[in-house]
Enzyme design. Structure first.
Site, PDB file in Angstrom:
ATOM      1  N   GLY A  14      26.982  50.983  42.142  1.00 30.25           N
ATOM      2  CA  GLY A  14      28.440  50.451  41.973  1.00 30.25           C
ATOM      3  C   GLY A  14      28.875  49.732  43.098  1.00 30.25           C
ATOM      4  O   GLY A  14      30.293  49.485  43.181  1.00 30.25           O
ATOM      5  N   THR A  17      31.515  46.836  41.845  1.00 27.66           N
ATOM      6  CA  THR A  17      32.824  47.361  41.512  1.00 27.66           C
ATOM      7  C   THR A  17      33.683  47.537  42.684  1.00 27.66           C
ATOM      8  O   THR A  17      34.825  47.412  42.851  1.00 27.66           O
ATOM      9  CB  THR A  17      32.751  48.864  40.694  1.00 27.66           C
ATOM     10  OG1 THR A  17      31.971  48.354  39.496  1.00 27.66           O
ATOM     11  CG2 THR A  17      33.729  49.292  40.368  1.00 27.66           C
ATOM     12  N   ASP A  39      24.042  39.327  45.233  1.00 25.16           N
ATOM     13  CA  ASP A  39      23.192  40.247  44.264  1.00 25.16           C
ATOM     14  C   ASP A  39      22.683  39.270  43.174  1.00 25.16           C
ATOM     15  O   ASP A  39      23.449  38.767  42.355  1.00 25.16           O
ATOM     16  CB  ASP A  39      24.051  41.494  43.670  1.00 25.16           C
ATOM     17  CG  ASP A  39      22.958  42.383  43.130  1.00 25.16           C
ATOM     18  OD1 ASP A  39      22.177  42.129  42.319  1.00 25.16           O
ATOM     19  OD2 ASP A  39      23.378  43.468  43.107  1.00 25.16           O
TER      20      ASP A  39
END
Length: 324
Positions: A14, A17, A39
């Site tokens: 995560g 996020t 990423d």
């Protein structure tokens, strides 16, 4: 807090996020903020429901927040094209085809990916003047650690290349003119100039990462994630890069006390296991837990992203870069 903030961790924990949430938190605090994704999954587009590319673009609905996504494949090609152009100007026409063949082979190597990506995000750091805070959503831990280790590794490598080049020029000159005093051709040598530029580039990168960057690791409450976080902390410490804090993400919500069905019993057992992992994190890892984020039933976007931002006990006030 340093102007450059990196969020890393195991794949799937995560990071995107949390990075986007911290970007929102910084922007809401009045800082001109840029979120940069390195990423390959390009999840920043998904989080903000908006397409982002290689250059910063404003995030709709959030004043002071920009985002960009660096495409590794594009950066690798751009990186190799730059090397091809530089070398083509310094060698004979007969060597150009050989150089092209070697660079095509280099394109497939893991080192080309890391080198190109590293160049790009250091370039973002060097040109971050419009922003008070730059937040990096990094690739999974292994790739990020290789990236962060490049300055130390390549500075020494370039020093050796420069020494060999200087020795080569000296020997060539002595062979060409016999016993006469060699001319100072090193001063205008394009290869030495290129190597010196790269040396200064990596010196800047190493200094900026140590002086002006804060690192946070995101983990999930399972043993694999905790173990990888422990290894990452140790490896970063070896590179004089300290981890400022840890973010525990995707925690299971505990059922109400009066619930006792099969699902409730499963959730309680899972919560108990996760609490053991969190206890291990608190007792055996140095960086503090700066957030414990419970799994949401919906995708973390919009208002839910604001909720996650509020849960991050991470300072937003930014200091100016100190490394020059």
């Amino acid at each position: 807090m340093e102007p450059f903030v990196f969020f890393g961790g195991k794949g799937g924990v995560g990071k995107t996020t949390v990075s986007c949430a911290y970007g929102v938190k910084s922007a809401r605090a009045g800082l001109e903020t840029l979120v940069v994704s390195t990423d390959p999954a390009h999840s920043v587009t998904d989080v903000f429901d908006q397409e982002f590319g290689d250059e910063p673009a404003a995030v709709e609905g959030i004043d002071g927040l920009d985002a960009m996504e660096i495409d590794p494949e594009t950066e690798t090609q751009r990186h190799l094209d730059g090397i091809r152009n530089d070398l083509s100007e310094q060698v004979s026409a007969a060597m150009v085809n050989e150089i092209n063949q070697q660079l095509e082979m280099a394109h497939q190597t893991p080192g080309a990916y890391e080198s190109a990506l590293f160049d790009r995000f250091v370039d973002v750091m060097r040109n971050a003047d419009p922003y008070d805070r730059v937040v990096f959503d990094t690739s999974p831990t292994g790739s990020t650690l290789r990236l962060l280790g490049l300055p130390e590794f390549l500075e020494g490598w370039i020093d050796r290349l420069m020494h060999k080049r200087e020795k080569s020029i000296d020997l060539f000159e002595k062979a060409a003119i016999g016993s006469n005093e060699p001319r100072r051709v090193m001063d205008g040598d394009p290869v030495l100039a290129r190597l010196q530029d790269r040396k200064e580039f990596f010196e800047f990168a190493g200094g900026a990462l140590q002086a002006d960057a804060a690192f946070f690791l995101v983990l999930n409450p399972d043993q694999l994630s905790v173990n990888e976080t422990r290894r990452a902390i140790a490896e970063m410490r070896e590179r004089d890069l300290s981890v400022r804090g840890l973010v525990a993400n995707k925690l299971t919500p505990e059922p109400d006390p009066d619930e006792n069905g099969r699902g409730a019993r499963y959730l309680r057992d899972r919560v108990a296991t996760e609490n053991e992992r969190l206890r291990e994190v608190r007792e055996t890892l140095d960086p503090p837990l700066v957030a414990e984020i419970t799994t949401r039933t919906a995708e973390v976007k919009g208002d839910l992203l604001e909720d996650v931002a509020a849960e991050l006990a991470v300072e937003t006030e930014s200091e100016a870069p100190t490394f020059v």
